[in-house]
Write an enzyme that holds these catalytic residues in place. Structure first.
Site, PDB file in Angstrom:
ATOM      1  N   SER A   1       0.618  -1.278   0.160  1.00 32.21           N
ATOM      2  CA  SER A   1       0.076   0.072  -0.040  1.00 32.21           C
ATOM      3  C   SER A   1       1.043   1.238   0.159  1.00 32.21           C
ATOM      4  O   SER A   1       1.672   1.205  -0.991  1.00 32.21           O
ATOM      5  CB  SER A   1      -0.994   0.387   1.057  1.00 32.21           C
TER       6      SER A   1
ATOM      7  N   ASP B   1     -10.246  -3.283  -5.741  1.00 38.89           N
ATOM      8  CA  ASP B   1      -9.364  -2.743  -4.965  1.00 38.89           C
ATOM      9  C   ASP B   1     -10.180  -1.591  -3.893  1.00 38.89           C
ATOM     10  O   ASP B   1     -10.558  -0.829  -5.417  1.00 38.89           O
ATOM     11  CB  ASP B   1      -7.375  -2.148  -4.997  1.00 38.89           C
TER      12      ASP B   1
ATOM     13  N   HIS C   1      -8.419  -4.832  -1.065  1.00 43.99           N
ATOM     14  CA  HIS C   1      -7.078  -4.262  -0.697  1.00 43.99           C
ATOM     15  C   HIS C   1      -6.474  -5.063  -0.027  1.00 43.99           C
ATOM     16  O   HIS C   1      -6.615  -5.213   1.229  1.00 43.99           O
ATOM     17  CB  HIS C   1      -7.231  -2.483  -0.079  1.00 43.99           C
TER      18      HIS C   1
END
Length: 346
Positions: free
Chosen positions: A144, A272, A300
Site C-alpha cells: 500500500s 481494490d 485491498h
C-alpha cells in the site's frame, strides 16, 4: 485507453469474492506468530526508525534479505506483515520490517511524521544493509503506502543507485489524489475513518505537547473529516508541501513506472476499494523491467484463497514463489515480464 497487464492466478473461495470481504478477511484469520527482535536505527537527521527482525535469523552472512515496508498506519502487527515475514523466514531469508517514523512502539523525535513519497529513510536503511551484508541478495517489498514509496525510490535511484536485486509492490495507491477521492465514497468510508482515527490519535498527543509546528488546534484536528483534509492540514505543512494536492502530485509514484530499471513485480486487484477503477489505465506504461499481475478480485491487500482445506494467504504464497525464484542462481538475470495480456481499461 487500453491497459496492459498479466492475469494473476488468484481465485477467491466461492462466496468470499466480494472486495470488502477480501479486504477485511485477513484480520479475521489466524496469522502466523512472528518472533521479532527490535533494532533502533538512528537516522542522519537525528530521528530514528524501529526495525523488526524476524527470527530465526539465518547463520549465513550471505543469506538473502527481504526488507518489508508497511502501509499507512501499519506495523509488525498487520496481518500481511506477519504472513510475508513468516514466508520469507521459512525460505531461509533474513526478513525484516521497517516501521515508518512513529509507527513502532515509540513516537519519533522530530516535528515530522511520514508520508507516501518519503524515500529517505528507506534509502538510508538499504545503504546500512549493504554495509552489513555486502554479499547478500536483497529484495524489498512494499505494501500500500509502502509500495508507492518503494516504486518512487527505485525509479529515483535507477538501476545502480540501490543495493537491491528486485522489488515487489502490493496494492499500491500509485495515483494518490484519485485514491483519496475514492475513499470518500460508499463503504470505503469505513476504511478512511479507521485510518483517520489512528492518525488523529497520534497527532493529538503531539499537538498537546507542543511538538509540532502547526497552527491547528486539537479541536481543529478532530474536526477533519477525510484523509484529504488531514493531508491538507497536517501532512503537507509538516513535510514542506504547499497543500494536499501538491503532496499528492509530487509523491505519487505512478507517473514514474516507466523509469523503473530494477526487476519489479506489482500485484494488484481490479476491485481494490482504495483505488479508482482501472488504475493502471490511468498511468503511463511501465518499463520493460516491471511485471504487473492484476487479479479481477482480491480487495485491498486481501487475496485470501482456499487451499489445502483451509483459508490461506495467496499473497504470501505468491511472494514466496517470487523470492524462491529470484533467490536461485540466475533467477534475476533471467527475469522477464513475460507475455502481456491486453484488456479494456473500462
Amino acid at each position: 485507453m487500453d491497459a496492459t497487464w498479466h492475469a494473476a492466478d488468484f481465485r477467491p473461495p466461492p462466496g468470499l469474492g466480494n472486495r470488502h470481504v477480501q479486504t477485511l478477511l485477513p484480520r479475521c484469520l489466524p496469522r502466523p506468530a512472528v518472533d521479532a527482535e527490535t533494532e533502533i536505527l538512528e537516522l542522519p537527521d537525528g530521528d530514528f526508525v524501529e526495525l523488526a527482525w524476524a527470527h530465526p535469523l539465518p547463520d549465513r552472512a550471505d543469506a538473502p534479505i527481504l526488507l518489508l515496508f508497511h502501509g499507512l498506519e501499519g506495523s509488525l502487527a498487520s496481518p500481511y506483515a506477519r504472513h510475508l515475514l513468516h514466508a520469507a523466514a521459512r525460505l531461509g531469508w533474513r526478513a525484516l520490517l521497517m516501521h515508518f517514523r512513529g509507527c513502532g512502539v515509540m513516537p519519533n523525535r522530530l516535528p515530522r511524521a511520514y508520508h507516501s513519497g518519503d524515500t529517505a529513510d528507506a534509502y538510508w536503511l538499504i545503504g546500512q544493509l549493504a554495509h552489513r551484508y555486502p554479499r547478500a541478495l536483497k529484495v524489498a517489498a512494499g505494501v500500500s503506502l509502502g509500495g508507492n514509496m518503494l516504486v518512487k525510490l527505485v525509479a529515483e535511484q535507477g538501476g545502480d543507485g540501490l543495493d537491491l536485486a528486485g522489488a515487489i509492490v502490493i496494492s499500491a495507491p500509485l495515483e494518490l489524489s484519485a485514491c483519496a477521492d475514492t475513499l470518500r465514497h460508499g463503504f470505503a468510508r469505513v476504511y478512511e475513518r479507521h485510518l483517520l482515527g489512528s492518525l488523529k490519535r497520534k497527532m493529538t498527543a503531539r499537538l498537546a505537547r507542543g511538538e509540532l509546528p502547526l497552527t491547528l488546534t486539537t479541536r481543529d484536528l478532530h474536526a477533519l473529516e477525510s484523509l484529504r483534509d488531514y493531508d491538507e492540514a497536517v501532512t503537507a505543512p509538516l513535510h514542506g508541501f504547499v497543500g494536499a494536492e501538491d503532496y499528492y502530485r509530487r509523491a505519487s509514484a505512478g507517473p514514474l513506472l516507466g523509469e523503473v530499471e530494477l526487476p519489479m513485480l506489482i500485484l494488484h486487484a481490479d476491485d481494490d476499494p482504495f483505488m479508482p477503477p482501472a488504475l493502471f489505465a490511468r498511468l503511463p506504461a511501465p518499463s520493460p523491467s516491471v511485471r504487473v499481475e492484476l487479479a479481477r478480485q482480491g480487495g485491498h491487500v486481501g487475496f485470501v484463497e482456499w487451499r489445502e482445506g483451509r483459508l490461506q494467504s495467496w499473497l504470501a504464497r505468491r511472494v514466496a514463489h517470487q523470492l524462491d525464484a529470484w533467490g536461485r542462481p540466475g533467477g534475476l538475470t533471467g527475469w522477464s515480464p513475460g507475455r502481456v495480456i491486453s484488456r479494456s481499461g473500462s
